[in-house]
Structure formats: structure tokens, C-alpha cells
Design a protein around this motif. Structure first.
Motif, short mmCIF file in Angstrom:
data_model
loop_
_atom_site.label_atom_id
_atom_site.label_comp_id
_atom_site.label_asym_id
_atom_site.label_seq_id
_atom_site.Cartn_x
_atom_site.Cartn_y
_atom_site.Cartn_z
N GLU A 1 26.58 53.15 46.99
CA GLU A 1 27.05 53.39 48.35
C GLU A 1 28.53 53.07 48.54
N ILE A 2 29.03 52.03 47.87
CA ILE A 2 30.45 51.69 48.06
C ILE A 2 31.31 52.11 46.87
N GLY A 3 30.68 52.54 45.79
CA GLY A 3 31.45 53.04 44.64
C GLY A 3 32.23 51.97 43.91
N ILE A 4 31.71 50.75 43.91
CA ILE A 4 32.39 49.65 43.24
C ILE A 4 31.39 48.88 42.39
N GLY A 5 31.78 48.55 41.16
CA GLY A 5 30.98 47.67 40.32
C GLY A 5 29.88 48.36 39.55
N THR A 6 29.17 47.54 38.78
CA THR A 6 28.00 47.99 38.03
C THR A 6 26.89 46.97 38.24
N VAL A 7 25.67 47.40 38.01
CA VAL A 7 24.53 46.49 38.15
C VAL A 7 24.54 45.51 36.98
N ALA A 8 24.31 44.23 37.29
CA ALA A 8 24.26 43.19 36.26
C ALA A 8 22.85 42.61 36.23
N PRO A 9 21.94 43.22 35.47
CA PRO A 9 20.54 42.75 35.46
C PRO A 9 20.37 41.39 34.79
N VAL B 1 37.49 41.96 46.07
CA VAL B 1 37.82 41.80 44.65
C VAL B 1 38.59 43.02 44.15
N ARG B 2 38.14 44.21 44.53
CA ARG B 2 38.82 45.43 44.09
C ARG B 2 40.26 45.46 44.63
N ARG B 3 40.45 44.98 45.86
CA ARG B 3 41.78 44.98 46.46
C ARG B 3 42.70 43.93 45.81
N SER B 4 42.19 42.72 45.63
CA SER B 4 43.02 41.63 45.11
C SER B 4 43.16 41.64 43.60
N PHE B 5 42.10 42.09 42.90
CA PHE B 5 42.10 42.05 41.43
C PHE B 5 41.61 43.40 40.89
N PRO B 6 42.42 44.43 41.02
CA PRO B 6 41.97 45.78 40.65
C PRO B 6 41.56 45.94 39.19
N GLY B 7 42.02 45.04 38.32
CA GLY B 7 41.68 45.17 36.91
C GLY B 7 40.38 44.48 36.52
N ALA B 8 39.76 43.76 37.45
CA ALA B 8 38.55 43.01 37.13
C ALA B 8 37.32 43.91 37.02
N THR B 9 36.43 43.56 36.11
CA THR B 9 35.13 44.21 36.02
C THR B 9 34.19 43.51 37.00
N ILE B 10 33.53 44.27 37.85
CA ILE B 10 32.69 43.69 38.90
C ILE B 10 31.22 43.97 38.60
N GLY B 11 30.43 42.91 38.59
CA GLY B 11 28.99 43.04 38.40
C GLY B 11 28.27 42.66 39.68
N ILE B 12 27.21 43.38 40.01
CA ILE B 12 26.42 43.10 41.20
C ILE B 12 25.01 42.72 40.78
N ALA B 13 24.54 41.59 41.28
CA ALA B 13 23.18 41.14 40.96
C ALA B 13 22.44 40.83 42.25
N GLY B 14 21.17 41.22 42.31
CA GLY B 14 20.36 40.95 43.49
C GLY B 14 18.93 40.65 43.11
N ARG B 15 18.11 40.45 44.12
CA ARG B 15 16.70 40.18 43.86
C ARG B 15 16.04 41.32 43.09
N THR B 16 16.50 42.54 43.36
CA THR B 16 15.97 43.71 42.64
C THR B 16 17.13 44.53 42.09
N ALA B 17 16.89 45.18 40.97
CA ALA B 17 17.91 46.06 40.40
C ALA B 17 18.17 47.24 41.31
N ALA B 18 17.12 47.68 42.04
CA ALA B 18 17.28 48.81 42.94
C ALA B 18 18.25 48.47 44.08
N GLY B 19 18.15 47.25 44.60
CA GLY B 19 19.05 46.84 45.67
C GLY B 19 20.49 46.79 45.19
N ALA B 20 20.70 46.26 43.98
CA ALA B 20 22.05 46.19 43.42
C ALA B 20 22.59 47.60 43.14
N ALA B 21 21.73 48.47 42.64
CA ALA B 21 22.15 49.84 42.34
C ALA B 21 22.53 50.59 43.61
#
Length: 273
Positions: free
Chosen positions: A185-193, A160-180
Motif C-alpha cells: 500500500e505504501i510502496g516502502i520496504g519488504t516483509v521481514a518474516p 525512514v525513507r525520507r531521513s535515510f533513503p539508502g537504508a533497507t527497510i523491513g516490516i514485521a507484524g503479527r501476520t505476514a499478510a499484514g506486513a505485506a
């Protein structure tokens, strides 16, 4: 040239330029392909792989399967390894060198073995980018929600960062700690609780929910993100209940078939002289 062939040609050109600017690794003309992972047998029998091998005129000397990633560090001969779950992170640590996307994600889905050692490659990030570009057509997403915190989610985030550099990226997982942890680690996105509050116009299921059947319960409420006009990309190939629900709620949905086709095309390109 079919539409799929045109997509593959475009992605391969970008992949070659960005991942191997000095030229790709050289492998034997009669390559031995192995697959490593819990679904290794399924991977080497995949019609999507054999279609690309046939199209390229490549006849492997063998197709073998292994259930442990230790084979990547062993004396077992191979030309190309298809790395599958759950070993894509471990494979990155097992390689002598990493191509750029593999280094950025610390995820390896393909290993090329040469006389100089092993090179870890991430084809999935380019394949995911191609699928998203097809799903979105000429649109540029504003907010992309990636559900999952494993190897696939990392590859999609880089795509997503490569193809759409202007997009806001949210990461969601089973736990907020996993998303964080993924974000850090990869320096992309923000946690989306809160998935609804994030309000993604594009949603990606980078989990295995729906991969084999519909018995597993998602750890997050993906369905709450489905609404008319939302683009939904599910990395799983089968038409799952989640994909059917997305369509019923007015989403434009895509399965993982195109992504897998491009992944195999890039792997086969690595085998071509």
C-alpha cells in the motif's frame, strides 16, 4: 535555545517547506482544539502539548474530546483536531484535502479546519524522523526493522525513507499478510518474516506493546533483535519492559517522548498566525 528547541526549529522548517510550500492553512486566532480517539482526554491534558502551547503564546478557546471520528465530518466547530488511535486511517478518508505525508501514508494524526474545508496532516512522520536522527546521531543505518503494521508503522516507514533513503527497510507484524499489505500500500520496504535473519541495526517498535503496562505479549519476538550496539526506538512514552530489556542487552534505546514533543510542536505551529 535548548537542544530540543533546536531540533524543533529544524524539523519545523523542513515540515513547512515540504508540506505547505504555498503557505500553511489559516485558522482563527483563538483556536478551539479537539481530540478524537480512545485516549482523547489524556491527549488534551498532556503536559507535552501544553508546554508547546505556552511556548508559542497560544491560549486555546477550548479543549474538547470526542470518541468517534464522525466529528471530523460534522458541523462541530474546531480549529485543530488531534487524531488518535484507532482513527488515524479513517481520518484520512474524512478530510477534504491531504498534505503530502498524509497522502503518502494514508494516515492523519492532525486535522486543520479552515473556511475552505479540512486538511489532513501527518506530523508523526516528521517527528519520528527527528527522533531517529537523534538516536542515530551521525550514523546512517543500513537495515531498519519496523515492528508493526498499523498507522504508526506507516508513518515511521515514510520517515525512514525520507531521513535515510539508502537504508533497507523491513516490516514485521503479527501476520505476514499484514506486513505485506503495508508494503504494497505504501510502496516502502519488504516483509521481514524472520526478525533475526533480517538483522536490523536499528529496530523500531511501532506497536502499542508497553504503552500502558507490560501485560500484553508481543505478536513477534522483538527481544530476539536486541544486541549490543543495536539502536532501539520505542514509540511508547513510558519506560516499558521492552525498553528495559533492550538497555540490559546493550542496545541504545529511546522512548517516544521526543517524538511526541515534536509532534505537538508541529501541531502548535499550524495554529500560529
Amino acid at each position: 535555545m535548548t537542544p530540543a528547541d533546536a531540533i524543533i526549529a529544524e524539523v519545523t522548517s523542513r515540515f513547512a517547506a515540504e508540506e505547505f510550500p504555498a503557505g500553511k492553512p489559516r485558522v482563527a486566532p483563538d483556536p478551539l482544539i479537539i481530540a478524537v480517539g480512545t485516549i482523547a482526554d489524556k491527549a488534551v491534558r498532556s503536559p507535552l502539548l501544553h508546554e508547546r502551547l505556552e511556548a508559542a503564546g497560544i491560549c486555546p478557546s477550548g479543549l474538547e474530546t470526542f470518541l468517534e471520528a464522525s466529528v471530523l465530518r460534522s458541523q462541530v466547530p474546531f480549529s485543530l483536531a488531534l487524531v488518535l488511535s484507532p482513527f488515524k486511517r479513517e481520518a484520512a478518508r474524512a478530510c477534504d484535502d491531504l498534505a503530502p505525508a498524509a497522502s503518502a501514508t494514508t494516515v492523519v494524526d492532525t486535522v486543520v479546519k479552515t473556511t475552505r474545508g479540512t486538511v489532513g496532516v501527518n506530523t508523526n512522520s516528521y517527528a519520528a524522523g527527528a527522533a531517529l536522527e537523534m538516536l542515530l546521531a551521525s550514523r546512517h543505518p543500513g537495515r531498519v526493522l519496523i515492528v508493526g503494521t498499523g498507522a504508526s508503522a506507516r508513518s515511521v516507514a515514510v520517515a525512514v525513507r525520507r531521513s535515510f533513503p539508502g537504508a533497507t527497510i523491513g516490516i514485521a507484524g503479527r501476520t505476514a499478510a499484514g506486513a505485506a499489505a503495508l508494503v504494497t500500500e505504501i510502496g516502502i520496504g519488504t516483509v521481514a518474516p524472520d526478525l533475526r535473519e533480517f538483522a536490523g541495526d536499528t529496530v523500531v517498535n511501532a506497536t502499542t506493546i508497553g504503552e500502558a503496562d507490560d501485560t500484553a505479549v508481543p505478536g513477534v519476538d522483538i527481544v530476539s533483535t536486541f544486541a549490543p550496539g543495536v539502536r532501539y526506538f520505542d514509540l511508547n512514552n513510558r519506560m516499558s519492559a521492552l525498553q528495559q530489556t533492550a538497555l540490559a542487552r546493550g542496545c541504545l534505546a529511546m522512548s517516544g517522548v521526543l517524538m511526541q514533543t515534536v509532534t505537538n510542536a508541529l501541531r502548535v505551529w499550524l495554529l500560529k498566525p
